[in-house]
Design a protein around this motif. Structure first.
Motif, PDB file in Angstrom:
ATOM      1  N   ARG A 299      61.027  14.404  45.631  1.00 54.57           N
ATOM      2  CA  ARG A 299      60.074  15.323  45.003  1.00 54.57           C
ATOM      3  C   ARG A 299      59.875  16.513  45.930  1.00 54.57           C
ATOM      4  NH1 ARG A 299      54.452  12.703  43.644  1.00 54.57           N
ATOM      5  NH2 ARG A 299      54.446  12.536  45.912  1.00 54.57           N
ATOM      6  N   LYS A 300      59.727  17.695  45.347  1.00 54.78           N
ATOM      7  CA  LYS A 300      59.505  18.895  46.141  1.00 54.78           C
ATOM      8  C   LYS A 300      58.503  19.786  45.418  1.00 54.78           C
ATOM      9  CE  LYS A 300      64.269  18.935  47.871  1.00 54.78           C
ATOM     10  NZ  LYS A 300      65.521  19.724  48.000  1.00 54.78           N
ATOM     11  N   VAL A 301      57.721  20.500  46.205  1.00 53.02           N
ATOM     12  CA  VAL A 301      56.791  21.458  45.620  1.00 53.02           C
ATOM     13  C   VAL A 301      56.598  22.616  46.595  1.00 53.02           C
ATOM     14  CG1 VAL A 301      54.688  20.376  46.549  1.00 53.02           C
ATOM     15  CG2 VAL A 301      54.567  21.735  44.438  1.00 53.02           C
ATOM     16  N   ALA A 302      56.446  23.821  46.071  1.00 55.27           N
ATOM     17  CA  ALA A 302      56.143  25.016  46.867  1.00 55.27           C
ATOM     18  C   ALA A 302      54.918  25.695  46.247  1.00 55.27           C
ATOM     19  CB  ALA A 302      57.329  25.974  46.883  1.00 55.27           C
TER      20      ALA A 302
ATOM     21  N   ARG B  61      56.207  26.098  42.246  1.00 53.30           N
ATOM     22  CA  ARG B  61      57.501  25.548  41.864  1.00 53.30           C
ATOM     23  C   ARG B  61      57.592  24.097  42.347  1.00 53.30           C
ATOM     24  NH1 ARG B  61      57.022  29.282  39.253  1.00 53.30           N
ATOM     25  NH2 ARG B  61      58.331  31.155  39.034  1.00 53.30           N
ATOM     26  N   SER B  62      58.083  23.225  41.465  1.00 51.67           N
ATOM     27  CA  SER B  62      58.193  21.814  41.835  1.00 51.67           C
ATOM     28  C   SER B  62      59.453  21.200  41.224  1.00 51.67           C
ATOM     29  CB  SER B  62      56.955  21.030  41.387  1.00 51.67           C
ATOM     30  OG  SER B  62      56.847  21.033  39.980  1.00 51.67           O
ATOM     31  N   TYR B  63      59.909  20.151  41.869  1.00 52.51           N
ATOM     32  CA  TYR B  63      61.023  19.362  41.360  1.00 52.51           C
ATOM     33  C   TYR B  63      60.668  17.899  41.554  1.00 52.51           C
ATOM     34  CZ  TYR B  63      65.407  16.783  41.271  1.00 52.51           C
ATOM     35  OH  TYR B  63      66.379  15.850  41.004  1.00 52.51           O
ATOM     36  N   VAL B  64      60.847  17.096  40.518  1.00 55.14           N
ATOM     37  CA  VAL B  64      60.541  15.669  40.595  1.00 55.14           C
ATOM     38  C   VAL B  64      61.744  14.891  40.074  1.00 55.14           C
ATOM     39  CG1 VAL B  64      58.995  13.820  39.839  1.00 55.14           C
ATOM     40  CG2 VAL B  64      58.084  16.128  40.217  1.00 55.14           C
TER      41      VAL B  64
ATOM     42  N   TYR C 105      32.424  46.121  59.351  1.00 58.29           N
ATOM     43  CA  TYR C 105      33.755  45.587  59.052  1.00 58.29           C
ATOM     44  C   TYR C 105      34.793  46.623  59.447  1.00 58.29           C
ATOM     45  CZ  TYR C 105      31.763  41.657  56.502  1.00 58.29           C
ATOM     46  OH  TYR C 105      31.095  40.510  56.171  1.00 58.29           O
ATOM     47  N   THR C 106      35.716  46.240  60.294  1.00 59.66           N
ATOM     48  CA  THR C 106      36.670  47.196  60.841  1.00 59.66           C
ATOM     49  C   THR C 106      38.122  46.866  60.510  1.00 59.66           C
ATOM     50  OG1 THR C 106      36.829  45.980  62.928  1.00 59.66           O
ATOM     51  CG2 THR C 106      35.146  47.694  62.779  1.00 59.66           C
ATOM     52  N   THR C 107      38.407  45.633  60.167  1.00 57.52           N
ATOM     53  CA  THR C 107      39.804  45.224  59.998  1.00 57.52           C
ATOM     54  C   THR C 107      39.932  44.240  58.849  1.00 57.52           C
ATOM     55  OG1 THR C 107      40.091  45.427  62.396  1.00 57.52           O
ATOM     56  CG2 THR C 107      41.841  44.308  61.193  1.00 57.52           C
ATOM     57  N   GLU C 108      40.964  44.409  58.057  1.00 57.66           N
ATOM     58  CA  GLU C 108      41.228  43.488  56.961  1.00 57.66           C
ATOM     59  C   GLU C 108      42.715  43.127  56.949  1.00 57.66           C
ATOM     60  OE1 GLU C 108      41.531  44.126  52.260  1.00 57.66           O
ATOM     61  OE2 GLU C 108      39.443  44.107  52.973  1.00 57.66           O
ATOM     62  N   TYR C 109      43.004  41.844  56.880  1.00 56.80           N
ATOM     63  CA  TYR C 109      44.378  41.363  56.801  1.00 56.80           C
ATOM     64  C   TYR C 109      44.564  40.619  55.491  1.00 56.80           C
ATOM     65  CZ  TYR C 109      45.731  42.206  61.711  1.00 56.80           C
ATOM     66  OH  TYR C 109      46.056  42.779  62.917  1.00 56.80           O
ATOM     67  N   LYS C 110      45.700  40.876  54.845  1.00 55.08           N
ATOM     68  CA  LYS C 110      46.117  40.103  53.692  1.00 55.08           C
ATOM     69  C   LYS C 110      47.228  39.147  54.168  1.00 55.08           C
ATOM     70  CE  LYS C 110      43.648  42.421  50.602  1.00 55.08           C
ATOM     71  NZ  LYS C 110      42.538  41.800  49.820  1.00 55.08           N
ATOM     72  N   VAL C 111      47.041  37.874  53.927  1.00 57.06           N
ATOM     73  CA  VAL C 111      47.998  36.870  54.388  1.00 57.06           C
ATOM     74  C   VAL C 111      48.587  36.144  53.186  1.00 57.06           C
ATOM     75  CG1 VAL C 111      48.348  34.819  55.818  1.00 57.06           C
ATOM     76  CG2 VAL C 111      46.708  36.567  56.524  1.00 57.06           C
ATOM     77  N   HIS C 112      49.897  36.068  53.139  1.00 51.55           N
ATOM     78  CA  HIS C 112      50.603  35.331  52.082  1.00 51.55           C
ATOM     79  C   HIS C 112      51.307  34.147  52.720  1.00 51.55           C
ATOM     80  CE1 HIS C 112      52.747  34.534  48.372  1.00 51.55           C
ATOM     81  NE2 HIS C 112      53.892  34.524  49.039  1.00 51.55           N
ATOM     82  N   LYS C 113      51.036  32.974  52.209  1.00 52.56           N
ATOM     83  CA  LYS C 113      51.599  31.751  52.788  1.00 52.56           C
ATOM     84  C   LYS C 113      52.175  30.881  51.682  1.00 52.56           C
ATOM     85  CE  LYS C 113      50.530  27.837  55.713  1.00 52.56           C
ATOM     86  NZ  LYS C 113      51.661  28.163  56.590  1.00 52.56           N
ATOM     87  N   ILE C 114      53.319  30.264  51.972  1.00 51.63           N
ATOM     88  CA  ILE C 114      53.918  29.318  51.037  1.00 51.63           C
ATOM     89  C   ILE C 114      53.899  27.933  51.688  1.00 51.63           C
ATOM     90  CG2 ILE C 114      55.977  28.679  49.745  1.00 51.63           C
ATOM     91  CD1 ILE C 114      56.765  31.607  49.689  1.00 51.63           C
TER      92      ILE C 114
END
Length: 228
Positions: free
Chosen positions: A90-93, A143-146, A54-63
């Motif tokens: 309606r919205k959600v993240a 987070r959400s809105y309805v 194992y040579t490489t590690e990435y941390k990925v944050h996605k919304i």
């Protein structure tokens, strides 16, 4: 009518994992001890001990974001109507954190991967692999809105949006450069081993099978994907 948007941020941390992963339990004899013998079989044996390097590690944050609006569409007096109903959206993240790891599998490394001309040595690296080793939804930060006239998001809907986020992370892998980084770090990890076997750094060339295009990277993916 439904609108879906996927946005992501990523922070990459690259770590070269060295140490005991490429060494056996015994100490290496001095380089001079190898000068009178054929070092290729010993080199193959030492590299095979790496197994998965194992040579490489990435941390990925996605919304992952999703929003939909109830609309009134049609015709009235020969006029097209497209009206968003009040309090009907309606919205959600959903924030998702994933860990990607790249490695080189040396378990099938053989003399076919080595070309030697005198003291000059060329090593052909196996193709790298990429794993998504974990993914986690930060439940506390969803987070959400309805709207008043809408029902809330069901568990099945939220699960579907989460899966879309993981799939989007996988699709983004070719753009992250993780395959190129894995190969470079593997080459750096091998050089000290070769020096212990008596080779000078300037006499060693680490080569790759080909230059990969973004669409090639999907062939290297292994989704172990331990969800939290």
């Amino acid at each position: 009518m439904t609108k879906k948007r996927l946005f992501w941020l990523f922070s990459a941390s690259v770590a070269l994992l060295t140490g005991c992963s490429c060494r056996g339990g015994d100490e290496q004899p001095p380089a001079a001890a190898y000068q009178s013998i054929d070092t290729v079989p010993m080199l193959i044996m030492q590299i095979q001990k790496c197994a998965k390097l194992y040579t490489t590690e990435y941390k990925v944050h996605k919304i992952v974001t999703h929003d939909d609006v109830v609309k009134l569409q049609g015709q009235l007096l020969k006029q097209n109507i497209d009206i968003s109903l009040p309090l009907g959206d309606r919205k959600v993240a959903i924030p998702i954190d994933a860990t990607l790891k790249a490695y080189i599998d040396f378990s099938n490394f053989s003399e076919k991967n080595i070309e030697r001309q005198g003291r000059k040595l060329t090593i052909l690296l196996p193709d790298p692999k990429v794993e998504m080793t974990s993914s986690k939804v930060n439940q506390a930060e969803i987070r959400s809105y309805v709207g008043l006239v809408r029902a809330g998001f069901s568990d099945a809907e939220l699960s579907g949006y989460e899966q879309q986020g993981r799939e989007a992370i996988i699709r983004s892998i070719p753009r992250l450069g993780i395959v190129e980084q894995a190969r470079e770090n593997a080459a750096r990890a091998l050089v000290p081993m070769l020096q212990q076997l008596g080779y000078r750094e300037e006499d060693v060339t680490v080569a790759f099978r080909k230059e990969f295009k973004p669409y090639d990277v999907s062939k290297f993916l292994e989704i172990t994907n331990k969800r939290n």
